[in-house]
Design a protein around this motif. Structure first.
Motif, PDB file in Angstrom:
ATOM      1  N   ALA A 100       2.254   3.344  10.151  1.00 29.74           N
ATOM      2  CA  ALA A 100       2.123   3.138  11.596  1.00 29.74           C
ATOM      3  C   ALA A 100       2.541   4.386  12.367  1.00 29.74           C
ATOM      4  O   ALA A 100       1.874   4.789  13.330  1.00 29.74           O
ATOM      5  CB  ALA A 100       2.954   1.936  12.029  1.00 29.74           C
ATOM      6  N   VAL A 101       3.631   5.013  11.942  1.00 32.54           N
ATOM      7  CA  VAL A 101       4.096   6.234  12.608  1.00 32.54           C
ATOM      8  C   VAL A 101       3.060   7.347  12.449  1.00 32.54           C
ATOM      9  O   VAL A 101       2.704   8.035  13.418  1.00 32.54           O
ATOM     10  CB  VAL A 101       5.457   6.677  12.041  1.00 32.54           C
ATOM     11  CG1 VAL A 101       5.851   8.049  12.594  1.00 32.54           C
ATOM     12  CG2 VAL A 101       6.536   5.648  12.375  1.00 32.54           C
ATOM     13  N   ALA A 102       2.556   7.528  11.221  1.00 28.71           N
ATOM     14  CA  ALA A 102       1.559   8.577  10.977  1.00 28.71           C
ATOM     15  C   ALA A 102       0.288   8.327  11.775  1.00 28.71           C
ATOM     16  O   ALA A 102      -0.306   9.265  12.329  1.00 28.71           O
ATOM     17  CB  ALA A 102       1.243   8.652   9.486  1.00 28.71           C
TER      18      ALA A 102
ATOM     19  N   VAL B  27       0.872  -1.176   0.000  1.00 29.17           N
ATOM     20  CA  VAL B  27       0.000   0.000   0.000  1.00 29.17           C
ATOM     21  C   VAL B  27       0.910   1.227   0.000  1.00 29.17           C
ATOM     22  O   VAL B  27       1.624   1.470   0.971  1.00 29.17           O
ATOM     23  CB  VAL B  27      -0.919   0.025   1.238  1.00 29.17           C
ATOM     24  CG1 VAL B  27      -1.792   1.277   1.241  1.00 29.17           C
ATOM     25  CG2 VAL B  27      -1.774  -1.236   1.302  1.00 29.17           C
ATOM     26  N   ARG B  28       0.883   1.988  -1.085  1.00 29.35           N
ATOM     27  CA  ARG B  28       1.820   3.114  -1.216  1.00 29.35           C
ATOM     28  C   ARG B  28       1.062   4.387  -1.560  1.00 29.35           C
ATOM     29  O   ARG B  28       0.330   4.445  -2.543  1.00 29.35           O
ATOM     30  CB  ARG B  28       2.857   2.815  -2.301  1.00 29.35           C
ATOM     31  CG  ARG B  28       3.843   3.952  -2.554  1.00 29.35           C
ATOM     32  CD  ARG B  28       4.988   3.484  -3.438  1.00 29.35           C
ATOM     33  NE  ARG B  28       4.535   2.899  -4.687  1.00 29.35           N
ATOM     34  CZ  ARG B  28       4.265   3.605  -5.788  1.00 29.35           C
ATOM     35  NH1 ARG B  28       4.371   4.924  -5.778  1.00 29.35           N
ATOM     36  NH2 ARG B  28       3.880   2.987  -6.896  1.00 29.35           N
TER      37      ARG B  28
ATOM     38  N   GLU C 198       6.598   1.388   3.698  1.00 29.57           N
ATOM     39  CA  GLU C 198       5.274   2.007   3.636  1.00 29.57           C
ATOM     40  C   GLU C 198       4.428   1.635   4.854  1.00 29.57           C
ATOM     41  O   GLU C 198       3.642   2.449   5.344  1.00 29.57           O
ATOM     42  CB  GLU C 198       4.544   1.584   2.357  1.00 29.57           C
ATOM     43  CG  GLU C 198       5.166   2.116   1.078  1.00 29.57           C
ATOM     44  CD  GLU C 198       6.276   1.216   0.543  1.00 29.57           C
ATOM     45  OE1 GLU C 198       6.626   0.210   1.225  1.00 29.57           O
ATOM     46  OE2 GLU C 198       6.791   1.514  -0.547  1.00 29.57           O
ATOM     47  N   GLN C 199       4.572   0.403   5.331  1.00 30.97           N
ATOM     48  CA  GLN C 199       3.829  -0.012   6.518  1.00 30.97           C
ATOM     49  C   GLN C 199       4.316   0.742   7.754  1.00 30.97           C
ATOM     50  O   GLN C 199       3.514   1.204   8.574  1.00 30.97           O
ATOM     51  CB  GLN C 199       3.969  -1.521   6.722  1.00 30.97           C
ATOM     52  CG  GLN C 199       3.265  -2.353   5.657  1.00 30.97           C
ATOM     53  CD  GLN C 199       3.466  -3.843   5.873  1.00 30.97           C
ATOM     54  OE1 GLN C 199       4.521  -4.277   6.353  1.00 30.97           O
ATOM     55  NE2 GLN C 199       2.476  -4.636   5.508  1.00 30.97           N
TER      56      GLN C 199
ATOM     57  N   PHE D 246       1.926  -7.994   8.250  1.00 27.94           N
ATOM     58  CA  PHE D 246       3.034  -7.060   8.393  1.00 27.94           C
ATOM     59  C   PHE D 246       4.304  -7.683   7.826  1.00 27.94           C
ATOM     60  O   PHE D 246       4.675  -8.802   8.180  1.00 27.94           O
ATOM     61  CB  PHE D 246       3.248  -6.698   9.865  1.00 27.94           C
ATOM     62  CG  PHE D 246       4.346  -5.699  10.066  1.00 27.94           C
ATOM     63  CD1 PHE D 246       4.151  -4.370   9.733  1.00 27.94           C
ATOM     64  CD2 PHE D 246       5.587  -6.094  10.557  1.00 27.94           C
ATOM     65  CE1 PHE D 246       5.166  -3.440   9.895  1.00 27.94           C
ATOM     66  CE2 PHE D 246       6.605  -5.173  10.722  1.00 27.94           C
ATOM     67  CZ  PHE D 246       6.399  -3.839  10.392  1.00 27.94           C
ATOM     68  N   THR D 247       4.965  -6.948   6.935  1.00 33.20           N
ATOM     69  CA  THR D 247       6.190  -7.438   6.293  1.00 33.20           C
ATOM     70  C   THR D 247       7.410  -6.615   6.661  1.00 33.20           C
ATOM     71  O   THR D 247       8.524  -6.994   6.324  1.00 33.20           O
ATOM     72  CB  THR D 247       6.036  -7.406   4.763  1.00 33.20           C
ATOM     73  OG1 THR D 247       5.898  -6.039   4.334  1.00 33.20           O
ATOM     74  CG2 THR D 247       4.813  -8.204   4.308  1.00 33.20           C
TER      75      THR D 247
END
Length: 237
Positions: free
Chosen positions: A178-180, A151-152, A173-174, A168-169
């Protein structure tokens, strides 16, 4: 605040669409392909099918046209499950999605999402709009990360989604999502890429679902609760 209720007919419509898509995926009811569907390459074992809808929502191209498009069967099934999930976790005043504005890439295994429209008070509204970088944008990212590994977010706010099994890989982008989400949805301004599991873990403990956010169960819980918080369905306060 909890806003869990949804009309039964809405759930039935979405569940029915997801079930029909699953049948297509198994090959029990694969539609014949035509035109562009026959021309575009497909991965082995994932036939191209021609569709003009995702679940209950009509597909609309960014220019407003409504062509049927070639899409890989497994990807369409995952998109159907994703949209049903997004809708089931949206405010109950929203209808099921009526339009998904998106472009399917030629190979049929990726989508660029521009908007999701629903009805409220008999008027069309955008539950997600690419150009609107708000909580609903992050919430929709959460729903996509819940269902897809790739997901980008592109510079214009549109979102490219690639087919594949969820989980979760460790992709950049993941981590960026998560940070955002920790910062903008959950109010944790100190969240960083290096320590995001600690911050996301605090979110999960706060909502009563303690887990390692980098695990399969934890990632699913973090993305689901972030979806609900971002769409205003549940505050977890």
């Amino acid at each position: 605040m909890n806003d869990n209720g949804h009309p039964l007919d809405r759930r039935r419509l979405l569940a029915g669409a997801a079930a029909a898509s699953a049948v297509t995926l198994t090959g029990l009811a694969v539609a014949s392909t035509t035109g562009a569907a026959a021309a575009a390459p497909a991965r082995p074992g994932s036939p191209l099918i021609t569709r003009d809808r995702i679940a209950t929502a009509a597909l609309r191209a960014p220019d407003g046209s409504a062509p049927a498009v070639a899409v890989q069967a497994d990807f369409h099934a995952r998109l159907t499950a994703w949209l049903a999930f997004w809708s089931a976790n949206s405010p109950r005043a929203w209808s099921a999605p009526v339009h998904v504005v998106a472009r399917i890439e030629p190979a049929g295994d990726a989508l660029v999402l521009h908007a999701i429209r629903h009805r409220r008070d008999d008027e069309l509204h955008a539950g997600f709009a690419a150009a609107r970088r708000d909580a609903a944008h992050l919430a929709t990212l959460a729903s996509l990360h819940h269902h897809f590994p790739s997901v980008r977010v592109r510079p214009d706010g549109t979102v490219r989604v690639g087919d594949g099994a969820a989980g979760f890989t460790g992709a950049s982008e993941q981590v960026a999502f998560a940070v955002a989400a920790c910062r903008e949805l959950w109010g944790d301004a100190a969240a960083t890429a290096a320590r995001w599991p600690e911050h996301a873990g605090r979110v999960l403990a706060r909502v009563g679902q303690p887990a390692d956010p980098a695990s399969h169960v934890g990632w699913a819980a973090f993305t689901r609760t972030s979806l609900r918080r971002g769409l205003g369905t549940e505050s977890y306060e």
